[in-house]
Enzyme design. Structure first.
Site, mmCIF file in Angstrom:
data_model
loop_
_atom_site.group_PDB
_atom_site.id
_atom_site.type_symbol
_atom_site.label_atom_id
_atom_site.label_comp_id
_atom_site.label_asym_id
_atom_site.label_seq_id
_atom_site.Cartn_x
_atom_site.Cartn_y
_atom_site.Cartn_z
ATOM 1 C CB ILE A 141 -0.973 -0.005 1.216
ATOM 2 C CG1 ILE A 141 -1.942 1.184 1.153
ATOM 3 C CG2 ILE A 141 -0.227 -0.112 2.531
ATOM 4 C CD1 ILE A 141 -3.070 1.133 2.188
ATOM 5 C CB CYS A 142 1.224 4.069 0.930
ATOM 6 S SG CYS A 142 1.633 5.803 1.174
ATOM 7 C CB ALA A 143 5.597 4.820 -1.009
#
Length: 181
Positions: A100-102
């Site tokens: 998730i995210c980066a």
């Protein structure tokens, strides 16, 4: 057992929401430090004690690798050679991986996204080497689950629970968490 990986500068809400919801769903999960120390500081200064170090983690009995984002945490995950080997092995064996995210940049770096639909924190799409970017909060493509960022940590974690425990279990959790009434 699910292994959730922590590197210095991890996004706290993503890691801990995944751990919390998976444990609520009855899935054994462990927080794994890739720093060589059990205490790991997140990107917002929250210190978390991991359940084990990478070297102590049991990848043979792991049913899913989870990578929370945050910076520089995602870079720490990307640069950990042992974790990279496990990610590649899981991808080759068709075992579940979630980021998730980066953190989907870790998957792009290790070249495991070929032709797969994925999402990442907006503005980081260039790191999805070989992947097909989808601009959605959470994307599931077979055994690969990705999420865009902290605002979607709960949806991401519920998708992990749905994958591991079934859609009905995830629906029950949504109701219990008051996401649905």
């Amino acid at each position: 057992m699910v292994l959730i990986h922590l590197a210095s500068g991890f996004e706290e809400v993503e890691a801990l929401t995944a751990a919390d919801l998976l444990r609520r769903a009855g899935t054994e999960c462990r927080l794994v430090s890739v720093t060589g120390e059990r205490m790991v500081e997140g990107t917002h200064g929250i210190r978390v004690e991991a359940d084990c170090l990478f070297e102590e983690a049991d990848y043979d009995n792991c049913e899913m690798i989870v990578l929370p984002g945050g910076l520089p945490g995602a870079y720490g995950l990307r640069d950990h050679a042992g974790l990279g080997r496990e990610i590649v092995r899981f991808a080759e064996e068709g075992k579940p991986i979630a980021a998730i995210c980066a953190a989907p940049l870790v998957l792009g770096y290790h070249d495991v996204l070929q032709g797969r639909k994925v999402t990442i924190y907006p503005g980081m799409e260039e790191f999805l080497t070989g992947g097909i970017h989808v601009d959605k909060p959470v994307v599931r493509d077979g055994n690969l689950i990705t999420g865009q960022g902290p605002a979607f940590a709960m949806e991401f974690a519920l998708e992990l629970a749905a994958f591991l425990k079934g859609e009905e279990a995830a629906r029950t959790m949504r109701k219990d968490l008051l996401l649905e009434r």
